[in-house]
Design a protein around this motif. Structure first.
Motif, mmCIF file in Angstrom:
data_model
loop_
_atom_site.group_PDB
_atom_site.id
_atom_site.type_symbol
_atom_site.label_atom_id
_atom_site.label_comp_id
_atom_site.label_asym_id
_atom_site.label_seq_id
_atom_site.Cartn_x
_atom_site.Cartn_y
_atom_site.Cartn_z
ATOM 1 N N GLU A 159 0.890 -1.266 -0.111
ATOM 2 C CA GLU A 159 -0.061 0.046 0.004
ATOM 3 C C GLU A 159 0.787 1.278 -0.073
ATOM 4 O O GLU A 159 0.490 2.264 -0.604
ATOM 5 N N ARG B 131 1.872 1.873 -3.532
ATOM 6 C CA ARG B 131 1.077 2.538 -4.260
ATOM 7 C C ARG B 131 0.835 3.948 -4.114
ATOM 8 O O ARG B 131 0.636 4.449 -4.937
ATOM 9 N N TRP C 274 6.347 -3.532 -8.179
ATOM 10 C CA TRP C 274 5.640 -2.081 -7.962
ATOM 11 C C TRP C 274 4.732 -1.822 -9.114
ATOM 12 O O TRP C 274 3.562 -1.556 -8.711
ATOM 13 N N LEU D 16 1.112 -3.164 -8.991
ATOM 14 C CA LEU D 16 0.331 -2.638 -7.885
ATOM 15 C C LEU D 16 -0.533 -1.397 -8.540
ATOM 16 O O LEU D 16 -1.565 -0.882 -7.848
ATOM 17 N N ILE D 17 -0.085 -0.646 -9.429
ATOM 18 C CA ILE D 17 -0.904 0.751 -9.743
ATOM 19 C C ILE D 17 -0.859 0.655 -11.458
ATOM 20 O O ILE D 17 -1.198 1.659 -11.722
ATOM 21 N N ASP E 292 -9.335 2.803 -8.052
ATOM 22 C CA ASP E 292 -9.510 1.047 -7.961
ATOM 23 C C ASP E 292 -10.849 0.873 -8.195
ATOM 24 O O ASP E 292 -11.407 -0.275 -8.544
ATOM 25 N N SER F 4 -6.187 -3.541 -10.486
ATOM 26 C CA SER F 4 -4.665 -3.502 -10.757
ATOM 27 C C SER F 4 -4.132 -4.898 -11.342
ATOM 28 O O SER F 4 -4.980 -5.907 -11.069
ATOM 29 N N LEU G 146 -3.067 -5.661 0.425
ATOM 30 C CA LEU G 146 -3.570 -5.050 -0.530
ATOM 31 C C LEU G 146 -5.039 -5.086 -0.242
ATOM 32 O O LEU G 146 -5.903 -4.885 -1.164
ATOM 33 N N SER H 60 -6.742 -2.164 -2.199
ATOM 34 C CA SER H 60 -6.729 -2.494 -3.711
ATOM 35 C C SER H 60 -7.945 -3.336 -4.131
ATOM 36 O O SER H 60 -8.322 -3.186 -5.397
#
Length: 234
Positions: free
Chosen positions: A19, A22, A43, A46-47, A136, A141, A174, A177
């Protein structure tokens, strides 16, 4: 003279939670330097739902620069599906997301010779006009989609898969997310994965063709097959 903030290097990033990673890649306020393999694997997935490609440039030394814009900017027009000869009552109702909601940008440079990825804020880029949770809601993701795909291979129900993914993602840090993951999305992913795996279980609508195909399959595998046909007498 404007003071330039020093880059955040890998040594100060190793202990970050998913997190926290992110958040760093959502609000990019300074330069980040991350090993290429670590960035691509731990990395960017995640985004991947937050940023979408704006432009790409390959330099003579092999380095690659990509500019990204917030997905909520929606700089590409929505695709329009042709619906000729489809009755109105059978047309799927869809919503078109408005464009220009956010104009935040970043630039990412893959420095191949150094094995480093540098993430920087785009010149004169505004901040996001929304929270990361809003991103989100629009799209999941790649990290979450990968978890869904892993569970979808196991043949159990979409509701059970949804619960399992949310529990596991929360343990991985996560939870935020995965909060917007829906059963419908899981069902679609499961169909894409399980459909080809189960295609051989679907019979032909023509019973005779289905039987002939089965016989041909058995003969091909070396089995001896005898056939007989029963004719109904009326």
């Amino acid at each position: 003279m404007e003071e330039i903030e020093p880059p955040v290097t890998n040594s100060s990033l190793t202990s970050l939670t998913p997190e926290e990673k992110r958040c760093l890649l959502f609000n990019v306020t300074c330069s980040l330097e991350i090993p290429i393999e670590d960035f691509d694997k731990n990395w960017w997935p995640l985004i991947s739902n937050i940023w979408t490609i704006w432009g790409s440039y390959k330099q003579k030394n092999g380095d690659v620069r990509k500019d990204f814009v917030c997905r909520l900017m929606k700089h590409r027009e929505s695709s329009i599906r042709k619906k000729e000869n489809i009755p109105n009552e059978k047309r799927r109702i869809t919503k078109t997301r408005p464009s220009g909601l956010c104009c935040a940008k970043i630039k990412i440079l893959w420095m191949v010779s150094l094995g480093i990825v540098k993430v920087e804020p785009y010149k004169d880029s505004p901040n996001h006009t929304h929270t990361i949770s809003e991103s989100d809601k629009v799209k999941r993701s790649q990290a979450i989609r990968t978890l869904v795909e892993i569970e979808a291979i196991k043949n159990y129900s979409p509701p059970a898969i949804t619960v399992a993914v949310k529990e596991y993602a929360t343990k991985l840090g996560l939870g935020t997310s995965v909060s917007e993951l829906s059963r419908k999305e899981v069902t679609n992913v499961k169909y894409k994965i399980r459909g080809p795996l189960e295609a051989h279980l679907l019979c032909n609508s023509d019973l005779k063709s289905d039987i002939l195909n089965s016989i041909a399959f058995l003969i091909e595998k070396g089995y001896r097959v005898e056939t007989s046909w029963m004719v109904n007498a009326y």
